[in-house]
Design a protein around this motif. Structure first.
Motif, PDB file in Angstrom:
ATOM      1  N   ASN A  18      -7.931   0.548   0.313  1.00  0.00           N
ATOM      2  CA  ASN A  18      -8.048  -0.083  -1.006  1.00  0.00           C
ATOM      3  C   ASN A  18      -7.071   0.447  -2.060  1.00  0.00           C
ATOM      4  N   TRP A  19      -6.100   1.254  -1.644  1.00  0.00           N
ATOM      5  CA  TRP A  19      -5.055   1.678  -2.579  1.00  0.00           C
ATOM      6  C   TRP A  19      -3.927   0.650  -2.483  1.00  0.00           C
ATOM      7  N   ASP A  68      -0.960   4.931 -12.189  1.00  0.00           N
ATOM      8  CA  ASP A  68      -1.996   5.419 -11.281  1.00  0.00           C
ATOM      9  C   ASP A  68      -2.541   6.753 -11.792  1.00  0.00           C
ATOM     10  N   GLN A 125       0.851  -1.185   0.000  1.00  0.00           N
ATOM     11  CA  GLN A 125       0.000   0.000   0.000  1.00  0.00           C
ATOM     12  C   GLN A 125       0.889   1.237   0.000  1.00  0.00           C
ATOM     13  N   ASN A 173      -4.712   8.641 -10.587  1.00  0.00           N
ATOM     14  CA  ASN A 173      -4.990   9.589  -9.507  1.00  0.00           C
ATOM     15  C   ASN A 173      -3.723  10.155  -8.876  1.00  0.00           C
ATOM     16  N   THR A 177      -4.275  -0.210  -8.042  1.00  0.00           N
ATOM     17  CA  THR A 177      -5.727  -0.095  -7.968  1.00  0.00           C
ATOM     18  C   THR A 177      -6.113   0.830  -6.813  1.00  0.00           C
ATOM     19  N   ARG A 178      -7.283   1.435  -6.959  1.00  0.00           N
ATOM     20  CA  ARG A 178      -7.841   2.245  -5.869  1.00  0.00           C
ATOM     21  C   ARG A 178      -9.102   1.602  -5.300  1.00  0.00           C
ATOM     22  N   ASN A 179      -9.451   0.402  -5.826  1.00  0.00           N
ATOM     23  CA  ASN A 179     -10.671  -0.266  -5.360  1.00  0.00           C
ATOM     24  C   ASN A 179     -10.422  -1.751  -5.096  1.00  0.00           C
TER      25      ASN A 179
END
Length: 203
Positions: free
Chosen positions: A76-77, A96, A69, A98, A85-87
């Protein structure tokens, strides 16, 4: 004579089957137990972990598992060796979106020229593998993150298992199989003919 005719047909079918189904070479196989296991901690990003020297001309398989992480405070990152993933991997990306399209992952200079693309397509198990022909060097692995200081809010690590190729198995060439079968076939035919001469009867 019916016996010889049937034997000839059976031998022809056997020869054709073996020539069709017997491969000349086998795909690379690797030993069941890893020769080395490395742990790459996300709290030390950009710091390479080195393998033992990889023998020149020997094939190896690298198998990586685990996630980290980039910030344990953001739920969830998650990043596996190749995708972010962010989910929690309901969807995933190479970069990424974001975070300025930053490429998080497990990088290697020796295997991937300082990227993680060599791990290939997304795997839902987060287990990736890569085969490599040794050239006498060491394999290096490091967590790609924004900076050294960013490791303070990281959580998780990767495990890299290194497997060595098993000793190759010799497989007969189809031509040698054909020769052996024909020799056996004519040997049986000769035996039957000798029996006919001895008994004075046809088979």
């Amino acid at each position: 004579m019916h016996y010889l005719r049937n034997l000839s047909i059976l031998s022809s079918i056997t020869i054709l089957s073996l020539l069709t189904l017997t491969p000349q070479t086998l795909a690379a196989t690797f030993e069941l137990n890893p020769i080395e296991t490395l742990t790459i901690n996300s709290k030390s990003p950009l710091t390479p972990v080195l393998s033992s020297p990889l023998l020149n001309g020997v094939r190896y398989k690298f198998e990586v598992s685990g996630t980290f992480q980039p910030d344990f405070r953001i739920p969830n990152w998650v990043v596996d060796a190749r995708f972010v993933t962010r989910n929690n991997f309901a969807t995933q990306n190479d970069l990424d979106p974001n975070f300025g399209n930053f490429d998080f992952g497990l990088f290697s200079n020796a295997l991937g020229s300082n990227n993680d693309n060599f791990w290939g397509q997304y795997q839902s198990t987060s287990i990736y593998s890569f085969e490599y022909l040794g050239i006498g060097n060491r394999a290096d692995f490091y967590v790609n993150d924004v900076s050294q200081s960013s490791g303070l809010d990281n959580a998780g690590s990767y495990t890299v298992k290194i497997f060595k190729e098993s000793a190759p198995i010799s497989v007969p060439e189809p031509s040698s199989i054909l020769g052996s079968l024909l020799a056996g076939f004519f040997g049986v035919g000769s035996l039957v003919k000798r029996k006919q001469l001895f008994t004075g009867k046809s088979v």
